[in-house]
Enzyme design. Structure first.
Site, PDB file in Angstrom:
ATOM      1  N   PRO A  78       0.813  -1.168  -0.053  1.00 14.91           N
ATOM      2  CA  PRO A  78      -0.024   0.077   0.037  1.00 14.91           C
ATOM      3  C   PRO A  78       0.817   1.177  -0.002  1.00 14.91           C
ATOM      4  CG  PRO A  78       0.063  -1.035   2.245  1.00 14.91           C
ATOM      5  CD  PRO A  78       0.681  -1.915   1.380  1.00 14.91           C
ATOM      6  N   CYS A 128       4.936   3.086   8.727  1.00 18.54           N
ATOM      7  CA  CYS A 128       5.133   4.241   8.275  1.00 18.54           C
ATOM      8  C   CYS A 128       6.153   4.965   8.815  1.00 18.54           C
ATOM      9  CB  CYS A 128       3.830   5.050   8.067  1.00 18.54           C
ATOM     10  SG  CYS A 128       3.926   6.655   7.539  1.00 18.54           S
ATOM     11  N   LYS A 148       2.096  -5.100   8.672  1.00 15.05           N
ATOM     12  CA  LYS A 148       3.404  -4.653   7.920  1.00 15.05           C
ATOM     13  C   LYS A 148       4.194  -3.815   9.025  1.00 15.05           C
ATOM     14  CE  LYS A 148       5.040  -3.194   3.591  1.00 15.05           C
ATOM     15  NZ  LYS A 148       5.700  -1.731   3.851  1.00 15.05           N
TER      16      LYS A 148
END
Length: 396
Positions: free
Chosen positions: A18, A121, A163
């Site tokens: 993503p 992130c 993730k």
């Protein structure tokens, strides 16, 4: 080699990572269609019609808070087209109750077949609120988020994965502990971007960390991410680390046909796509058409396409002025004119079109909440901050 994530047969062990502003439905369609082109010709028709997809294609990250509040942008982000056999959604969140509520919504309303949680992130506006790649440092918070999300997802038989990155920095690594906690919580797979938050996207990914995680986490698939620019890189990662599949991010920006190469490579084929500029222009035009259909607004669609131009044209002789003009297109007619003006007879430029793509940045000290690294526990002050953290994060 094939991959299963819970009840899902992913087929070829490749996952489109993503990426905000990139992996919307149009780009996922391009990558998915390219993947089918890599299936050996004798079985292509069978694979195209089979229930199992060729890889997994994950939508842009959406914040749990925005999804629960049903903001228009969050609902757009989780939209999928009819051709997507597996509707894959990635959630971001720092509050266990909000993440749980978002997962419950996706499951009870039948809006996803696979849910991924983002703990990778490195963007400062995320990490300074305790989210993304720095959240697993608070191990109890991490465990509460993952456990609650798995419980909600399991009610509908939807596999949930995570993730993550290696940790905050080299002195605050979390990936082994987080992988084991996630496995114990019942996740269906664990993916590791083999960099720390401090690494950002710089330098070389630490594939040895993927191997270490694979050795520690033995009950569910371990997927590797980082520095996959070619099919050869993907095969090398699997060979060197023993991971069960690969997650591809920046390597496919402006190169959806990388998925052709990946599928072919895992099938043992030497097929590789090497497009001349005319083929690239056709891909750009199709991308634009899909964007217009997706957004229902030609102006917005072309604005969203602009960021892809430099990626598509990497290595081709186009000229600074033409690149600048293509980066400002606002209509399909204008796009057609700009593309037609290029030297479309150019062959594939070779090495110039390959390798790293996008902005790597440089190592940096991660922005974290005051006192975040002094303890792995959460106090009352941090709890209050986390309750409001998702409000300032994009993704819905």
């Amino acid at each position: 080699m094939s991959l299963r994530i819970g009840p899902l047969d992913v087929g070829t062990p490749i996952v489109l990572a993503p990426m905000a502003g990139v992996t919307n439905a149009p780009f996922r369609t391009l990558c998915r269609d390219a993947a089918l082109d890599g299936v050996p010709s004798a079985g292509a028709a069978d694979v195209a019609s089979a229930p199992a997809p060729v890889g997994l294609y994950v939508a842009e990250m959406v914040t749990s808070r925005a999804l629960v509040e049903r903001t228009p942008e969050s609902m757009r982000i989780i939209s999928h087209d009819a051709g997507e056999k597996v509707r894959s959604v990635q959630l971001y969140g720092v509050d266990p109750a909000t993440v749980r509520a978002a997962v419950r919504m996706l499951v009870t309303e039948d809006r996803a077949d696979h849910i991924d949680l983002n703990f990778g992130c490195p963007v400062p506006k995320v990490t300074r609120k305790g989210g993304g790649a720095v959240l697993p440092w608070k191990h109890e918070l991490f465990g509460a988020i993952v456990t609650g999300a798995v419980e909600e997802a399991s009610r509908g038989g939807v596999p949930l994965t995570i993730k993550m990155r290696m940790g905050v920095d080299a002195d605050h690594l979390t990936y082994i502990d987080a992988g084991l906690r996630a496995q114990e919580a019942g996740v269906a797979a664990v993916a590791l971007h083999a960099r720390t938050a401090a690494d950002y996207y710089s330098g070389t990914a630490h594939w040895e960390a993927i191997a270490a995680l694979k050795e520690a986490v033995t009950d569910v698939p371990v997927l590797g991410n980082g520095d996959i620019w070619s099919a050869e890189d993907a095969l090398a990662m699997v060979a060197q680390t023993g991971c069960d599949g690969v997650v591809v991010g920046r390597g496919c920006q402006g190169r959806p046909w990388l998925f052709t190469d990946l599928v072919a490579g895992f099938a043992g084929s030497d097929l590789r796509v090497r497009p001349g500029l005319r083929e690239v222009a056709r891909a750009i035009r199709r991308h634009a058409e899909l964007m217009v259909e997706h957004f229902g607004d030609e102006g917005r669609a072309l604005r969203e396409l602009r960021k892809h131009m430099s990626w598509y044209l990497k290595g081709y002789v186009v000229g600074g002025e033409a690149r600048a003009q293509l980066g400002l297109v606002s209509s399909l007619t204008e796009l057609d004119d700009r593309l037609a003006a290029l030297d479309l007879e150019q062959p594939y430029p070779g090495e110039g079109a390959e390798g790293p793509r996008g902005r790597a940045g440089s190592p940096k000290t991660p922005a974290v909440p005051e006192g975040w690294l002094t303890t792995r526990e959460i106090d009352a002050r941090l709890s209050e901050m986390l309750a409001e953290a998702e409000l300032s994060v994009s993704g819905g």
